[in-house]
Structures are given as C-alpha cells and as structure tokens.
Scaffold this motif. Structure first.
Motif, PDB file in Angstrom:
ATOM      1  N   GLN A   1      26.352  -9.561   8.839  1.00 50.26           N
ATOM      2  CA  GLN A   1      24.949  -9.618   8.459  1.00 50.26           C
ATOM      3  C   GLN A   1      24.353 -10.936   8.941  1.00 50.26           C
ATOM      4  OE1 GLN A   1      24.183  -8.864   4.309  1.00 50.26           O
ATOM      5  NE2 GLN A   1      22.300  -7.829   4.872  1.00 50.26           N
ATOM      6  N   LYS A   2      23.123 -10.862   9.419  1.00 51.67           N
ATOM      7  CA  LYS A   2      22.443 -12.091   9.846  1.00 51.67           C
ATOM      8  C   LYS A   2      22.022 -12.883   8.616  1.00 51.67           C
ATOM      9  CE  LYS A   2      20.458 -10.822  14.304  1.00 51.67           C
ATOM     10  NZ  LYS A   2      21.426 -11.486  15.106  1.00 51.67           N
ATOM     11  N   VAL A   3      22.369 -14.156   8.619  1.00 54.22           N
ATOM     12  CA  VAL A   3      21.969 -15.045   7.538  1.00 54.22           C
ATOM     13  C   VAL A   3      21.439 -16.333   8.152  1.00 54.22           C
ATOM     14  CG1 VAL A   3      23.585 -14.134   5.832  1.00 54.22           C
ATOM     15  CG2 VAL A   3      24.300 -16.000   7.304  1.00 54.22           C
ATOM     16  N   GLU A   4      20.544 -16.990   7.428  1.00 54.90           N
ATOM     17  CA  GLU A   4      20.010 -18.258   7.900  1.00 54.90           C
ATOM     18  C   GLU A   4      20.962 -19.370   7.482  1.00 54.90           C
ATOM     19  OE1 GLU A   4      15.561 -19.440   8.182  1.00 54.90           O
ATOM     20  OE2 GLU A   4      16.317 -20.242   6.287  1.00 54.90           O
ATOM     21  N   VAL A   5      21.350 -20.188   8.459  1.00 61.03           N
ATOM     22  CA  VAL A   5      22.299 -21.269   8.217  1.00 61.03           C
ATOM     23  C   VAL A   5      21.627 -22.572   8.586  1.00 61.03           C
ATOM     24  CG1 VAL A   5      24.534 -22.218   8.875  1.00 61.03           C
ATOM     25  CG2 VAL A   5      24.234 -19.753   8.742  1.00 61.03           C
ATOM     26  N   ALA A   6      21.763 -23.591   7.715  1.00 65.69           N
ATOM     27  CA  ALA A   6      21.239 -24.928   7.994  1.00 65.69           C
ATOM     28  C   ALA A   6      22.335 -25.730   8.690  1.00 65.69           C
ATOM     29  CB  ALA A   6      20.804 -25.612   6.714  1.00 65.69           C
ATOM     30  N   ILE A   7      21.989 -26.326   9.839  1.00 67.07           N
ATOM     31  CA  ILE A   7      22.945 -27.102  10.631  1.00 67.07           C
ATOM     32  C   ILE A   7      22.420 -28.521  10.768  1.00 67.07           C
ATOM     33  CG2 ILE A   7      24.060 -27.297  12.885  1.00 67.07           C
ATOM     34  CD1 ILE A   7      23.541 -24.269  13.219  1.00 67.07           C
ATOM     35  N   ASP A   8      23.281 -29.497  10.471  1.00 69.92           N
ATOM     36  CA  ASP A   8      22.919 -30.903  10.723  1.00 69.92           C
ATOM     37  C   ASP A   8      23.091 -31.165  12.210  1.00 69.92           C
ATOM     38  OD1 ASP A   8      22.335 -31.676   8.113  1.00 69.92           O
ATOM     39  OD2 ASP A   8      24.448 -32.006   7.654  1.00 69.92           O
ATOM     40  N   LYS A   9      22.041 -31.707  12.826  1.00 69.06           N
ATOM     41  CA  LYS A   9      22.083 -31.913  14.269  1.00 69.06           C
ATOM     42  C   LYS A   9      21.575 -33.312  14.589  1.00 69.06           C
ATOM     43  CE  LYS A   9      21.154 -29.404  18.403  1.00 69.06           C
ATOM     44  NZ  LYS A   9      21.007 -28.086  18.916  1.00 69.06           N
ATOM     45  N   LEU A  10      22.252 -33.969  15.518  1.00 71.19           N
ATOM     46  CA  LEU A  10      21.823 -35.281  15.983  1.00 71.19           C
ATOM     47  C   LEU A  10      20.830 -35.055  17.117  1.00 71.19           C
ATOM     48  CD1 LEU A  10      22.184 -38.360  15.799  1.00 71.19           C
ATOM     49  CD2 LEU A  10      23.948 -38.141  17.563  1.00 71.19           C
TER      50      LEU A  10
ATOM     51  N   THR B   1      14.017 -42.439  19.945  1.00 70.80           N
ATOM     52  CA  THR B   1      15.207 -42.696  19.106  1.00 70.80           C
ATOM     53  C   THR B   1      16.461 -42.529  19.964  1.00 70.80           C
ATOM     54  OG1 THR B   1      15.247 -40.383  18.406  1.00 70.80           O
ATOM     55  CG2 THR B   1      14.095 -41.935  16.969  1.00 70.80           C
ATOM     56  N   PRO B   2      16.771 -43.527  20.829  1.00 71.38           N
ATOM     57  CA  PRO B   2      17.916 -43.402  21.730  1.00 71.38           C
ATOM     58  C   PRO B   2      19.256 -43.314  20.986  1.00 71.38           C
ATOM     59  CG  PRO B   2      16.941 -45.591  21.893  1.00 71.38           C
ATOM     60  CD  PRO B   2      16.058 -44.779  21.002  1.00 71.38           C
ATOM     61  N   ASP B   3      19.320 -43.860  19.769  1.00 71.56           N
ATOM     62  CA  ASP B   3      20.554 -43.743  18.989  1.00 71.56           C
ATOM     63  C   ASP B   3      20.613 -42.416  18.237  1.00 71.56           C
ATOM     64  OD1 ASP B   3      21.386 -46.218  19.817  1.00 71.56           O
ATOM     65  OD2 ASP B   3      20.457 -47.261  18.130  1.00 71.56           O
ATOM     66  N   GLY B   4      19.525 -41.699  18.259  1.00 65.24           N
ATOM     67  CA  GLY B   4      19.482 -40.394  17.626  1.00 65.24           C
ATOM     68  C   GLY B   4      19.066 -40.461  16.172  1.00 65.24           C
ATOM     69  N   ARG B   5      18.677 -39.324  15.670  1.00 61.83           N
ATOM     70  CA  ARG B   5      18.365 -39.181  14.251  1.00 61.83           C
ATOM     71  C   ARG B   5      18.886 -37.825  13.807  1.00 61.83           C
ATOM     72  NH1 ARG B   5      14.202 -35.667  13.478  1.00 61.83           N
ATOM     73  NH2 ARG B   5      12.833 -35.302  15.224  1.00 61.83           N
ATOM     74  N   ASN B   6      19.292 -37.788  12.553  1.00 63.90           N
ATOM     75  CA  ASN B   6      19.802 -36.532  12.011  1.00 63.90           C
ATOM     76  C   ASN B   6      18.654 -35.649  11.569  1.00 63.90           C
ATOM     77  OD1 ASN B   6      22.518 -37.018  12.370  1.00 63.90           O
ATOM     78  ND2 ASN B   6      22.719 -38.102  10.436  1.00 63.90           N
ATOM     79  N   ALA B   7      18.778 -34.396  11.870  1.00 60.77           N
ATOM     80  CA  ALA B   7      17.780 -33.419  11.440  1.00 60.77           C
ATOM     81  C   ALA B   7      18.511 -32.143  11.031  1.00 60.77           C
ATOM     82  CB  ALA B   7      16.804 -33.119  12.573  1.00 60.77           C
ATOM     83  N   VAL B   8      17.907 -31.434  10.098  1.00 58.44           N
ATOM     84  CA  VAL B   8      18.452 -30.154   9.682  1.00 58.44           C
ATOM     85  C   VAL B   8      17.723 -29.064  10.463  1.00 58.44           C
ATOM     86  CG1 VAL B   8      18.745 -28.557   7.753  1.00 58.44           C
ATOM     87  CG2 VAL B   8      19.037 -31.017   7.393  1.00 58.44           C
ATOM     88  N   VAL B   9      18.493 -28.269  11.168  1.00 58.78           N
ATOM     89  CA  VAL B   9      17.943 -27.184  11.975  1.00 58.78           C
ATOM     90  C   VAL B   9      18.430 -25.872  11.377  1.00 58.78           C
ATOM     91  CG1 VAL B   9      17.868 -26.167  14.284  1.00 58.78           C
ATOM     92  CG2 VAL B   9      18.013 -28.655  14.015  1.00 58.78           C
ATOM     93  N   LYS B  10      17.538 -24.917  11.251  1.00 61.72           N
ATOM     94  CA  LYS B  10      17.923 -23.619  10.702  1.00 61.72           C
ATOM     95  C   LYS B  10      18.076 -22.617  11.832  1.00 61.72           C
ATOM     96  CE  LYS B  10      16.094 -24.425   6.168  1.00 61.72           C
ATOM     97  NZ  LYS B  10      15.275 -24.003   5.074  1.00 61.72           N
TER      98      LYS B  10
ATOM     99  N   ASN C   1      25.359 -14.552  12.604  1.00 53.18           N
ATOM    100  CA  ASN C   1      26.073 -13.410  12.036  1.00 53.18           C
ATOM    101  C   ASN C   1      27.254 -13.929  11.233  1.00 53.18           C
ATOM    102  OD1 ASN C   1      24.586 -11.201  12.962  1.00 53.18           O
ATOM    103  ND2 ASN C   1      25.540 -11.314  14.970  1.00 53.18           N
ATOM    104  N   LYS C   2      27.358 -13.476   9.996  1.00 55.62           N
ATOM    105  CA  LYS C   2      28.488 -13.844   9.145  1.00 55.62           C
ATOM    106  C   LYS C   2      29.070 -12.579   8.538  1.00 55.62           C
ATOM    107  CE  LYS C   2      28.707 -17.433   6.616  1.00 55.62           C
ATOM    108  NZ  LYS C   2      28.567 -18.465   5.597  1.00 55.62           N
TER     109      LYS C   2
END
Length: 197
Positions: A143-152, A158-167, A171-172
C-alpha cells in the motif's frame, strides 16, 4: 504459527516461469526464514527461539481472479478452523488441567459449535471477541503510504547543507487482520487484482 507468503503474478512469461520459479521461491523462503530468526527477539523478548524454523513456499499461477479469491478464502477459513481448535485445545490444557492427549480426545469429532460451547461454558471465553489477528489471520498487502525522510539539502546559500524533512509516497507492506472472504476487502483494494498491479 502459520505464515503464508503469497505472490500474485498477473502475467508471467513462460520462460521466466519455467527457469526462475524455483530460484525465486527458494530466495523468498530463505529471506523470510532468516528475517524470522533475526527479528524474533523484537516480537518475543522473553521467549527464546527453541528450535530452528522451517518454511516452505509455492508459486502458483491461477487461471482467473475468481480462482485466486477462492483459494485465499479457503486459506482464511482454514486459519479460522485451526485457530478455533487450538484456542479450545490450549484452554482445556492450561485452564482445564487436561493432558495434551486427553484434550485431543475431548475434541475428537467436535464441530465449531461444540468448541464455541466448550470455550464459553467452561472458560468464559467468547471466541467471537478474540482478536481478529487470530480469527482472521494476517493478510500482507502493498500500500502507498506517505513517509517523512530527513534529507540534507545543499544550496549555494548553505554550502554545508541544512536538514529538511521531505515527504514521499512509498510502497510498504502492511499487515491487515480482516475478512477477505466477502466482497468488501476486494472493493476496498481494487489495485490487488488490477491488470497493471
């Protein structure tokens, strides 16, 4: 415990089916067996695994969706019959004080109504209120589910990057403890038997 691994393949090339079926199913059963042992303690913390498990598997190509539904319905009904027997058997042993052989003798020739009566009248157990996980078994579906992924995220600002949550939609495999014999399950999950599944 009964674990059933079921793969539904709508179209399988004859060559793939002939050459890869046994390799495919042996790989699936091997992965399942190793995962079963690996994750045992996550689910049964205080219960050691006393014997190595053994599993088998089959790949079956059913000629029609109705044949597939009939087969899965029979498996669920069989799960219910086995669980009712086992629930009654172990109540007779653990709560009723019977030996395994005496409990087996007591249940010989009984039908579902007899077992329900034993459970209710002798042990105050209403089988219909037992958890559906035991009465219906477990059905695994994608089933398709929405998953939150931490992404740099790196940008010129922001050359060192920043963390963001991407949805993202992923399929799980979800375990369900539901009736699959009636039409409701199949109406709710049309994607299972869809031609493009």
């Amino acid at each position: 415990m009964v674990f059933i691994i079921k793969f539904v393949m709508k179209s399988v090339r004859k060559r793939f089916y002939e050459l890869a079926t046994y390799k495919f199913i042996s790989h699936v059963v091997s992965q399942f067996s190793s995962s079963f042992v690996f994750y045992w303690k996550d689910f049964f913390k205080d219960q050691p695994l006393l014997f190595p498990p053994g599993f088998d598997g089959r790949v079956v190509l059913y000629p029609s969706d109705q044949n597939l539904r009939d087969y899965l319905s029979w498996r669920q009904a069989d799960c219910h019959i086995n669980n009712l027997y086992n629930t009654t058997f172990w109540a007779l042993v653990h709560q009723g004080g019977l030996s395994n052989s005496k409990a087996e003798e007591r249940l010989k020739g009984t039908v579902a109504g007899d077992k329900n009566e034993i459970l209710f009248s002798e042990f105050n157990i209403n089988y219909n209120t037992e958890p559906e996980m035991f009465r219906k078994g477990t059905v695994l579906i994608w089933q398709k589910v929405e998953v939150a992924i931490d992404k740099l995220i790196i940008t010129p600002d922001t050359p060192d990057g920043r963390n963001a949550v991407v949805k993202r939609n992923r399929n799980k495999v979800l375990p369900l403890h539901v009736d699959i014999i009636g039409d409701g399950f199949w109406r709710e999950h049309l994607e299972i038997l869809a031609d493009d599944s």
